[in-house]
Design an enzyme around this catalytic site. Sequence first.
Site, PDB file in Angstrom:
ATOM      1  CB  ILE A  55       5.636   5.227   2.757  1.00 40.63           C
ATOM      2  CG1 ILE A  55       5.543   6.380   1.784  1.00 40.63           C
ATOM      3  CG2 ILE A  55       5.077   5.593   4.115  1.00 40.63           C
ATOM      4  CD1 ILE A  55       4.109   6.760   1.436  1.00 40.63           C
TER       5      ILE A  55
ATOM      6  CG  HIS B 240       2.443  -4.722   8.503  1.00 43.57           C
ATOM      7  ND1 HIS B 240       1.242  -4.339   9.068  1.00 43.57           N
ATOM      8  CD2 HIS B 240       3.395  -3.958   9.097  1.00 43.57           C
ATOM      9  CE1 HIS B 240       1.462  -3.384   9.955  1.00 43.57           C
ATOM     10  NE2 HIS B 240       2.758  -3.147   9.999  1.00 43.57           N
TER      11      HIS B 240
ATOM     12  CG  HIS C 270       8.040  -3.608   9.953  1.00 44.40           C
ATOM     13  ND1 HIS C 270       7.990  -2.299   9.573  1.00 44.40           N
ATOM     14  CD2 HIS C 270       6.923  -3.822  10.704  1.00 44.40           C
ATOM     15  CE1 HIS C 270       6.905  -1.728  10.072  1.00 44.40           C
ATOM     16  NE2 HIS C 270       6.234  -2.640  10.772  1.00 44.40           N
TER      17      HIS C 270
HETATM   18  P1  5GP Z   1       3.340  -0.832  12.055  1.00 44.27           P
HETATM   19  O1  5GP Z   1       3.740   0.262  12.994  1.00 44.27           O
HETATM   20  O2  5GP Z   1       1.830  -0.955  11.931  1.00 44.27           O
HETATM   21  O3  5GP Z   1       4.013  -2.142  12.327  1.00 44.27           O
HETATM   22  O4  5GP Z   1       3.918  -0.397  10.640  1.00 44.27           O
HETATM   23  C1  5GP Z   1       3.189   0.240   9.647  1.00 44.27           C
HETATM   24  C2  5GP Z   1       4.186   0.684   8.590  1.00 44.27           C
HETATM   25  O5  5GP Z   1       3.474   1.005   7.417  1.00 44.27           O
HETATM   26  C3  5GP Z   1       5.006   1.917   8.988  1.00 44.27           C
HETATM   27  O6  5GP Z   1       6.391   1.578   9.001  1.00 44.27           O
HETATM   28  C4  5GP Z   1       4.658   2.942   7.901  1.00 44.27           C
HETATM   29  O7  5GP Z   1       5.773   3.697   7.502  1.00 44.27           O
HETATM   30  C5  5GP Z   1       4.133   2.060   6.774  1.00 44.27           C
HETATM   31  N1  5GP Z   1       3.151   2.719   5.944  1.00 44.27           N
HETATM   32  C6  5GP Z   1       2.044   3.404   6.356  1.00 44.27           C
HETATM   33  N2  5GP Z   1       1.343   3.857   5.295  1.00 44.27           N
HETATM   34  C7  5GP Z   1       2.004   3.445   4.187  1.00 44.27           C
HETATM   35  C8  5GP Z   1       1.767   3.615   2.781  1.00 44.27           C
HETATM   36  O8  5GP Z   1       0.799   4.227   2.334  1.00 44.27           O
HETATM   37  N3  5GP Z   1       2.667   3.041   1.941  1.00 44.27           N
HETATM   38  C9  5GP Z   1       3.755   2.351   2.385  1.00 44.27           C
HETATM   39  N4  5GP Z   1       4.586   1.839   1.472  1.00 44.27           N
HETATM   40  N5  5GP Z   1       4.011   2.172   3.708  1.00 44.27           N
HETATM   41  C10 5GP Z   1       3.149   2.723   4.586  1.00 44.27           C
END
Ligand code: 5GP
Length: 155
Positions: A31, A105, A107
């Site tokens: 997002i 997850h 990326h």
């Molecule tokens: P992290 O920092 O945990 O590796 O990445 C989490 C990712 O999830 C972030 O890049 C953030 O933009 C994405 N994200 C958080 N909430 C949502 C959501 O509701 N929908 C989508 N599509 N991505 C999300």
Amino acid sequence: MDNCIFCKIINKEIPATKVYESDRVIAFLDINPIEKGHMLIVPKQHWKNLADVKLDTEKEIEIYEELMYIVRVATKAVITTKLADGANILQCNNACAGQTVDHLHFHVIPRYGSELATVPAFNSGAAKYEPNEAQALAEKLSSAIAAIVKDEELL
Ligand code: 5GP
Ligand code: ZN
């Protein structure tokens, strides 16, 4: 898992722009993308991060295998379709490493152009080892890796 944003996406309680879905794995656009086409590859099993993955059952092994497979396929799709010129894989474990969503997850971040993209959080060379420290650390990691491989009995 209650209050997990990715479980809500998996359960269709909130929308996402999907690029892949099976019984085991879902992938959708981030997002808040770092680059256009930034995808998140997510197991439908709620594991917090890589340290929390359980490989005790056939089902868990299949989920994990498909997760890793789709990380590769999504990366390959970015490059073979010429959507972008390259891609980074990023995966964060715990808050100190930048994990903000506590559901495992990966990326897949397309990269465009021929310039070297800098990744500010990866400050290569910032840490310096004391004499013998690297060897001692490697031995500690090596024993821990061997113990986990033995314990999981998959290789
Ligand atoms: P992290 O920092 O945990 O590796 O990445 C989490 C990712 O999830 C972030 O890049 C953030 O933009 C994405 N994200 C958080 N909430 C949502 C959501 O509701 N929908 C989508 N599509 N991505 C999300
Ligand atoms: Zn979850």
